[in-house]
Design a protein around this motif. Structure first.
Motif, PDB file in Angstrom:
ATOM      1  N   GLU A  43     -17.049  -2.439  -1.923  1.00 50.29           N
ATOM      2  CA  GLU A  43     -17.867  -2.217  -3.111  1.00 50.29           C
ATOM      3  C   GLU A  43     -17.549  -3.329  -4.106  1.00 50.29           C
ATOM      4  O   GLU A  43     -16.463  -3.905  -4.064  1.00 50.29           O
ATOM      5  CB  GLU A  43     -17.537  -0.859  -3.735  1.00 50.29           C
ATOM      6  CG  GLU A  43     -17.822   0.301  -2.809  1.00 50.29           C
ATOM      7  CD  GLU A  43     -17.220   1.592  -3.342  1.00 50.29           C
ATOM      8  OE1 GLU A  43     -17.585   1.997  -4.457  1.00 50.29           O
ATOM      9  OE2 GLU A  43     -16.379   2.181  -2.637  1.00 50.29           O
ATOM     10  N   ASN A  94       2.931  -8.296   1.657  1.00 51.41           N
ATOM     11  CA  ASN A  94       2.127  -7.245   2.276  1.00 51.41           C
ATOM     12  C   ASN A  94       0.952  -7.812   3.057  1.00 51.41           C
ATOM     13  O   ASN A  94       0.681  -7.391   4.177  1.00 51.41           O
ATOM     14  CB  ASN A  94       1.607  -6.297   1.194  1.00 51.41           C
ATOM     15  CG  ASN A  94       2.712  -5.412   0.686  1.00 51.41           C
ATOM     16  OD1 ASN A  94       3.048  -4.446   1.336  1.00 51.41           O
ATOM     17  ND2 ASN A  94       3.303  -5.771  -0.436  1.00 51.41           N
ATOM     18  N   PHE A 153       2.178  -9.451   6.333  1.00 53.21           N
ATOM     19  CA  PHE A 153       2.515  -8.489   7.387  1.00 53.21           C
ATOM     20  C   PHE A 153       1.270  -7.800   7.923  1.00 53.21           C
ATOM     21  O   PHE A 153       1.109  -7.606   9.122  1.00 53.21           O
ATOM     22  CB  PHE A 153       3.511  -7.439   6.868  1.00 53.21           C
ATOM     23  CG  PHE A 153       4.934  -7.881   7.018  1.00 53.21           C
ATOM     24  CD1 PHE A 153       5.456  -8.161   8.284  1.00 53.21           C
ATOM     25  CD2 PHE A 153       5.757  -8.034   5.912  1.00 53.21           C
ATOM     26  CE1 PHE A 153       6.771  -8.577   8.427  1.00 53.21           C
ATOM     27  CE2 PHE A 153       7.069  -8.455   6.046  1.00 53.21           C
ATOM     28  CZ  PHE A 153       7.574  -8.737   7.307  1.00 53.21           C
ATOM     29  N   ARG A 154       0.404  -7.435   6.994  1.00 56.83           N
ATOM     30  CA  ARG A 154      -0.808  -6.714   7.404  1.00 56.83           C
ATOM     31  C   ARG A 154      -1.670  -7.591   8.304  1.00 56.83           C
ATOM     32  O   ARG A 154      -2.200  -7.146   9.322  1.00 56.83           O
ATOM     33  CB  ARG A 154      -1.579  -6.310   6.134  1.00 56.83           C
ATOM     34  CG  ARG A 154      -2.770  -5.429   6.379  1.00 56.83           C
ATOM     35  CD  ARG A 154      -2.318  -4.079   6.891  1.00 56.83           C
ATOM     36  NE  ARG A 154      -3.456  -3.232   7.196  1.00 56.83           N
ATOM     37  CZ  ARG A 154      -3.975  -2.353   6.350  1.00 56.83           C
ATOM     38  NH1 ARG A 154      -3.489  -2.210   5.153  1.00 56.83           N
ATOM     39  NH2 ARG A 154      -5.002  -1.607   6.709  1.00 56.83           N
ATOM     40  N   TRP A 187      -0.022  -7.954  11.688  1.00 57.76           N
ATOM     41  CA  TRP A 187      -0.194  -6.705  12.438  1.00 57.76           C
ATOM     42  C   TRP A 187      -1.602  -6.635  13.032  1.00 57.76           C
ATOM     43  O   TRP A 187      -1.793  -6.281  14.201  1.00 57.76           O
ATOM     44  CB  TRP A 187       0.091  -5.528  11.504  1.00 57.76           C
ATOM     45  CG  TRP A 187      -0.181  -4.156  12.053  1.00 57.76           C
ATOM     46  CD1 TRP A 187      -1.046  -3.237  11.547  1.00 57.76           C
ATOM     47  CD2 TRP A 187       0.416  -3.547  13.207  1.00 57.76           C
ATOM     48  NE1 TRP A 187      -1.026  -2.097  12.305  1.00 57.76           N
ATOM     49  CE2 TRP A 187      -0.135  -2.254  13.337  1.00 57.76           C
ATOM     50  CE3 TRP A 187       1.359  -3.967  14.144  1.00 57.76           C
ATOM     51  CZ2 TRP A 187       0.229  -1.383  14.354  1.00 57.76           C
ATOM     52  CZ3 TRP A 187       1.716  -3.089  15.174  1.00 57.76           C
ATOM     53  CH2 TRP A 187       1.159  -1.816  15.267  1.00 57.76           C
ATOM     54  N   ARG A 202      -5.624  -9.392   0.731  1.00 52.33           N
ATOM     55  CA  ARG A 202      -4.398  -9.169  -0.047  1.00 52.33           C
ATOM     56  C   ARG A 202      -3.634 -10.477  -0.266  1.00 52.33           C
ATOM     57  O   ARG A 202      -3.071 -10.702  -1.334  1.00 52.33           O
ATOM     58  CB  ARG A 202      -3.525  -8.141   0.702  1.00 52.33           C
ATOM     59  CG  ARG A 202      -2.288  -7.688  -0.044  1.00 52.33           C
ATOM     60  CD  ARG A 202      -2.647  -6.767  -1.188  1.00 52.33           C
ATOM     61  NE  ARG A 202      -1.507  -6.502  -2.046  1.00 52.33           N
ATOM     62  CZ  ARG A 202      -0.642  -5.507  -1.872  1.00 52.33           C
ATOM     63  NH1 ARG A 202      -0.815  -4.644  -0.881  1.00 52.33           N
ATOM     64  NH2 ARG A 202       0.377  -5.347  -2.692  1.00 52.33           N
ATOM     65  N   LYS A 213     -10.009  -1.371  -0.280  1.00 50.50           N
ATOM     66  CA  LYS A 213      -9.740   0.008   0.142  1.00 50.50           C
ATOM     67  C   LYS A 213      -9.542   0.050   1.653  1.00 50.50           C
ATOM     68  O   LYS A 213     -10.030  -0.814   2.381  1.00 50.50           O
ATOM     69  CB  LYS A 213     -10.928   0.889  -0.250  1.00 50.50           C
ATOM     70  CG  LYS A 213     -11.017   1.103  -1.746  1.00 50.50           C
ATOM     71  CD  LYS A 213     -12.245   1.916  -2.091  1.00 50.50           C
ATOM     72  CE  LYS A 213     -12.397   2.017  -3.595  1.00 50.50           C
ATOM     73  NZ  LYS A 213     -13.737   2.504  -3.961  1.00 50.50           N
ATOM     74  N   GLU A 214      -8.844   1.087   2.105  1.00 51.96           N
ATOM     75  CA  GLU A 214      -8.574   1.231   3.539  1.00 51.96           C
ATOM     76  C   GLU A 214      -9.855   1.518   4.304  1.00 51.96           C
ATOM     77  O   GLU A 214     -10.813   2.078   3.757  1.00 51.96           O
ATOM     78  CB  GLU A 214      -7.571   2.361   3.765  1.00 51.96           C
ATOM     79  CG  GLU A 214      -6.175   2.017   3.305  1.00 51.96           C
ATOM     80  CD  GLU A 214      -5.604   0.801   4.017  1.00 51.96           C
ATOM     81  OE1 GLU A 214      -5.971   0.572   5.185  1.00 51.96           O
ATOM     82  OE2 GLU A 214      -4.827   0.058   3.394  1.00 51.96           O
ATOM     83  N   ARG A 237     -18.035   6.210   3.368  1.00 47.47           N
ATOM     84  CA  ARG A 237     -18.138   6.340   1.909  1.00 47.47           C
ATOM     85  C   ARG A 237     -19.494   5.861   1.408  1.00 47.47           C
ATOM     86  O   ARG A 237     -20.109   6.464   0.544  1.00 47.47           O
ATOM     87  CB  ARG A 237     -17.032   5.524   1.229  1.00 47.47           C
ATOM     88  CG  ARG A 237     -15.727   6.255   1.088  1.00 47.47           C
ATOM     89  CD  ARG A 237     -14.851   5.566   0.050  1.00 47.47           C
ATOM     90  NE  ARG A 237     -14.666   4.162   0.365  1.00 47.47           N
ATOM     91  CZ  ARG A 237     -13.514   3.629   0.754  1.00 47.47           C
ATOM     92  NH1 ARG A 237     -12.439   4.368   0.850  1.00 47.47           N
ATOM     93  NH2 ARG A 237     -13.437   2.344   1.015  1.00 47.47           N
ATOM     94  N   ARG A 251     -21.998   8.473   2.198  1.00 42.99           N
ATOM     95  CA  ARG A 251     -21.858   9.635   1.345  1.00 42.99           C
ATOM     96  C   ARG A 251     -22.467   9.365  -0.036  1.00 42.99           C
ATOM     97  O   ARG A 251     -23.259  10.152  -0.543  1.00 42.99           O
ATOM     98  CB  ARG A 251     -20.375   9.976   1.205  1.00 42.99           C
ATOM     99  CG  ARG A 251     -20.139  11.160   0.308  1.00 42.99           C
ATOM    100  CD  ARG A 251     -18.784  11.746   0.584  1.00 42.99           C
ATOM    101  NE  ARG A 251     -17.956  11.657  -0.606  1.00 42.99           N
ATOM    102  CZ  ARG A 251     -16.782  12.280  -0.713  1.00 42.99           C
ATOM    103  NH1 ARG A 251     -16.309  12.984   0.284  1.00 42.99           N
ATOM    104  NH2 ARG A 251     -16.083  12.169  -1.809  1.00 42.99           N
TER     105      ARG A 251
END
Lengths: 77, 414, 422
Positions: free
Chosen positions: C196, C217, C220-221, C224, C281, C288-289, C313, C316
């Motif tokens: 969004e 973060n 690493f993210r 991963w 990041r 958002k996840e 989302r 919705r």
């Protein structure tokens, strides 16, 4: 806590009112699912004696935005 | 994994700039150490069976290896007459009936380079050695990169074969997925090719090139790729039942490099495939090439022209003896006068180059005497590829032999 | 003649990772929002042009139109709100809004209805446009593969969300640089998530540069995500064979392969989301996840709030609610429409219609079940009961996976084989 809107949300979402603020939204509150939202709409309309249209409901994506929308309708919250 | 923040909170770790730098240093150290533990291995090539026992070194690595060329020791200068030979599929002599692009069966075919080497021995040049830079579907830009790579090994003579179909083809200046068209390590060495570094190689290509040249882990990764795949396969079969070999629905062949086909069919043939097909609805090679050669752009400011010029300049400045020869199309191409005319135009353009760049050290072979190809046999329905080369090997050997007698020169004055 | 339009998103992300190493230091130079936006717009366009320059042309054209539409929606809506008694202003505002929605949707709908014809159209014309700009770039573009408009489904929903929020008065008039920044924000260009505008807007005092914890973060993210996408999925890749080789296999084998396939699919998709979120990041943006343990959900509703969350989302906010989902009498209807819409977003195919109704039925059944359960006072708190819920939900969800990739007829024959019906 005298905030009528926060109390209403707390009642419907079954969350402690102290954990709610204007930034509370479905994205950060798991209790605010679509069933609860249905209850919220009914509760707001009954409590403040108003009718919400689709656009207004769509806008209420956080407590702060709900407050803004209600104020625009002349409800003092 | 979303809880990295939470996890670090538990550990009480606070990220700091010093910490970031430490992690970076540890990473570099780890990569370097990992490289020490990997036994280095020689890189594979496609043509080792074709050249077994001969003084020919296939130089090009398998697909997409950013190392570009295999680590082949240089034959001693003086003892050998070292030839570097850059060519595409037209210097493969195909076994009758074979599929042109079946790379797994290269051993079935013969190589023009091998035959030429034999002919050279017949002429008395017994110590010839060939660095073979042979790659199917070589385009204009890849030829330039390979020229640069070949010259880094200081050959005595360079042969570049030029595909008349592709050399000026502005719809295929390079092959989209070819790593020779993303050669940051090669182009970075010359300021005039720096702009290419932003246009053809992507940021990832630069990163891979950098890592490949700095860390053994990365430079050896392509060598171990097959083995790693086998390990993965073993992992799977050790855990799960194998599938019986059934297939529902038909398996469709689809192209990976699809752009040239798309432009030809959708833009120029307006979706009408029939021009390319025979009575049995199969695509005919010669018809395909005759369409493709039509995409040649002879304008002086075309990208192809710029690259060909750069290639010739590079040759001239290197002072290395060179033969540039246009691959000879079959007379059958005359069936399509339009395509034939463009083929002639390609030759004319090279005649102009010859005037500018030709010398006693840079020899252009634009036409060959008719008897050279009298016994040549082209692949069925194909204007470009040979099954039998006729006397082309002897002709080329003669040219090489003559040039080898020319006195060794200094750098051409420019 | 069959054209292969497949694109491997991993290469885009490796490009972005490499470019990120260059961009991050530059962020300290480009501190002003405008400069930063331009840096990201160029990065997005540059990265897309390595898929094919014509794709960047197409998207530039698309987002400039969205920008114009956003302005039009803002101006007319603003007028309608400031003049509540002006009926014609309200009508115009609605009209403009609906035109904007339709125009934004057209390319994606055209693609889903007639893929090959849109692919031909976009590739030919965007390439023609390049010929007008620069000959060399046009020549480079000619060598790049022919692709479908990669990322268009995601871009369309991002654009729709923006226009709807503008109409609701939640977003003001955006300058072209802000809008293109949203349009070309590199991490989400090829496989989402459907972010969004608020997730990347400057409003939360965004410092413009990443902090050390963002780098840690994000790093690493991203790592991963790459581990999942490049390594784990390549281990599980053989499971995909079952979709084309199910005939004549043992029933048990098909079940095992289907089980692994669902994990392959999940790890692959969520891996790409990890990379996108991680890379964002690294640049200092907290997205958002997009996944939250969907295979451990205790019911279908929970599954959907853990699977491709950004799509859920979006649906919705922009489908379920406007269809009256918060009104008791329209609730069920809205659920059905939303699930079908989510399904059809993937492709307009009969199997996705079935997929949509299947999940709608699941959600509605879950609603009735929990109402019934509350009435009877039945609790499912026992760990065994929870485990059973998770298992049943997984089974329900996993069973429908083949519908996502197989045409309906093939899917039906797959299910026959799966159930041992010959």
């Amino acid at each position: 806590m005298s905030d009528a809107l926060l109390n209403l949300f707390a009642d419907v979402l079954e969350v402690d009112a102290s954990k709610l603020n204007d930034n509370t939204s479905p994205d950060n509150t798991s209790q605010w699912d679509s069933l609860a939202a249905m209850g919220l709409v009914v509760a707001i309309e009954e409590k403040f004696g108003i009718q919400l249209n689709t656009k207004e409901i769509m806008k209420m994506t956080s407590i702060g935005l709900a407050r803004e929308t209600l104020r625009a309708k002349g409800v003092a919250v | 994994m979303r809880s990295i923040d939470a996890f670090l909170d538990i550990l009480g770790y606070r990220a700091s700039w010093a910490g970031i730098v430490r992690i970076a240093l540890w990473t570099v150290l780890f990569l370097w150490l990992a490289g020490l533990m990997i036994p280095e291995r020689a890189r594979q090539d496609l043509f080792s069976t074709n050249v077994a026992g001969l003084p020919i070194s296939p130089m090009i690595t398998l697909e997409s290896d950013p190392a570009f060329i295999r680590d082949v020791p240089l034959p001693e200068k003086g003892k050998h007459f070292r030839i570097a030979w850059i060519s595409d599929s037209s210097s493969i002599l195909y076994k009758p009936g074979a599929k042109l692009i079946d790379l797994t069966k290269m051993g079935d075919h013969k190589l023009l380079a091998v035959k030429t080497l034999e002919a050279l021995r017949g002429l008395g040049l017994a110590n010839a050695h060939i660095d073979l830079f042979l790659r199917v579907s070589l385009r204009c830009l890849e030829t330039y990169t390979l020229t640069k790579l070949a010259l880094e090994r200081h050959p005595d003579l360079l042969i570049i074969s030029v595909s008349p179909v592709f050399i000026f083809n502005n719809h295929a200046v390079f092959k989209g997925d070819s790593h020779f068209a993303k050669a940051s390590a090669v182009w970075g060495k010359n300021i005039d090719t720096w702009p290419w570094l932003f246009l053809m190689p992507s940021p990832a290509d630069h990163l891979w090139a950098l890592l490949t040249h700095r860390f053994t882990v990365f430079s050896q990764a392509p060598v171990y790729a097959e083995e790693i795949d086998a390990l993965k396969h073993d992992f799977w079969t050790s855990l799960f039942p194998p599938l019986k070999n059934t297939q529902n629905g038909e398996k469709e062949d689809s192209m990976t490099e699809n752009s040239l086909v798309f432009w030809v069919i959708q833009r120029y043939l307006k979706g009408d495939l029939s021009v390319l097909l025979n009575d049995k609805n199969e695509t005919v090679n010669s018809k395909w090439y005759r369409q493709v050669i039509r995409l040649s752009d002879f304008g002086e400011n075309s990208f192809n022209h710029l690259i060909v010029r750069k290639t010739l300049e590079t040759l001239k400045n290197s002072g290395v003896k060179a033969i540039i020869y246009i691959e000879q199309a079959s007379q059958a191409m005359k069936d399509d006068p339009g395509a034939w005319a463009i083929y002639q135009h390609v030759k004319d353009t090279f005649r102009a180059y010859e005037k500018e760049y030709g010398s006693d050290k840079i020899r252009f072979i634009i036409d060959v005497p008719p008897d050279v190809l009298a016994k040549a046999v082209y692949v069925t329905d194909d204007d470009i590829h040979f099954e039998q080369e006729g006397d082309m090997d002897k002709f080329l050997a003669q040219q090489i032999f003559e040039l080898s007698k020319e006195p060794e020169g200094t750098k051409n004055e420019h | 003649m069959k054209f292969n339009l497949d694109y491997n998103s991993a290469s885009f992300f490796v490009d972005l990772l490499a470019l990120t190493l260059l961009i991050i230091p530059l962020l300290w130079v480009f501190r002003k929002p405008l400069a930063r936006h331009i840096l990201y717009i160029f990065s997005g366009i540059y990265l897309l042009s390595f898929i094919a320059p014509r794709l960047a042309v197409f998207y530039l054209f698309y987002w400039l139109i969205v920008s114009a539409l956003q302005r039009a929606v803002y101006i007319t809506e603003h007028k309608a709100v400031s003049q509540p008694d002006n009926l014609s202003a309200a009508v115009v505002s609605r009209l403009v809004f609906w035109c904007a929605i339709i125009l934004t949707l057209i390319p994606m709908l055209y693609w889903k209805i007639d893929e090959w014809s849109l692919v031909t159209f976009i590739n030919l014309h965007a390439n023609d446009t390049l010929a007008l700009l620069n000959k060399t770039i046009w020549e480079i573009d000619l060598t790049r593969n022919i692709y479908a408009p990669i990322g268009l489904s995601f871009a369309t929903f991002r654009a729709l969300d923006l226009i709807i929020k503008t109409y609701l008065g939640l977003i003001g008039k955006l300058s072209v640089d802000r809008l293109l920044f949203y349009g070309f924000f590199p991490p989400v260009l090829v496989v989402g998530p459907i972010i969004e505008y608020e997730e990347i807007s400057d409003k939360n005092d965004h410092p413009g540069v990443p902090a050390p914890d963002d780098l840690l973060n994000g790093g690493f993210r991203t790592a991963w995500g790459f581990f999942k996408v490049l390594f784990l999925t390549s281990l599980l890749q053989p499971s995909t064979m079952i979709l084309s080789h199910y005939q004549g296999q043992d029933v048990l084998t098909i079940w095992i392969y289907l089980f692994v396939y669902t994990w392959f699919f999940y790890i692959n998709f969520s891996g790409y989301s990890d990379i996108a979120i991680g890379l964002a990041r690294l640049h200092g943006y907290k997205l958002k996840e997009n996944f939250n343990n969907p295979f451990f959900a205790r019911n279908v509703v929970e599954f959907w709030s853990g699977w491709h969350i950004s799509l859920y989302r979006f649906a919705r906010r922009n489908i379920f609610v406007p269809l009256g989902g918060y009104r008791k009498e329209k609730h069920i209807f809205a659920i059905a429409c939303t699930m079908v819409a989510i399904a059809l977003w993937h492709s307009l195919s009969p199997s996705m219609v079935v997929y949509g109704f299947y999940h709608a039925a699941g959600v509605i059944a879950n609603r009735h079940f929990s109402e019934w359960r509350t009435k009877k006072g039945i609790k499912l708190d026992h760990p065994l009961a929870q485990a059973l819920c998770i298992f049943v939900t997984y089974l329900f969800v996993g069973f429908a996976f083949p519908l996502i990739t197989l045409p309906l007829g093939t899917a039906m024959s797959f299910y026959a084989a799966l159930l041992g019906i010959t």
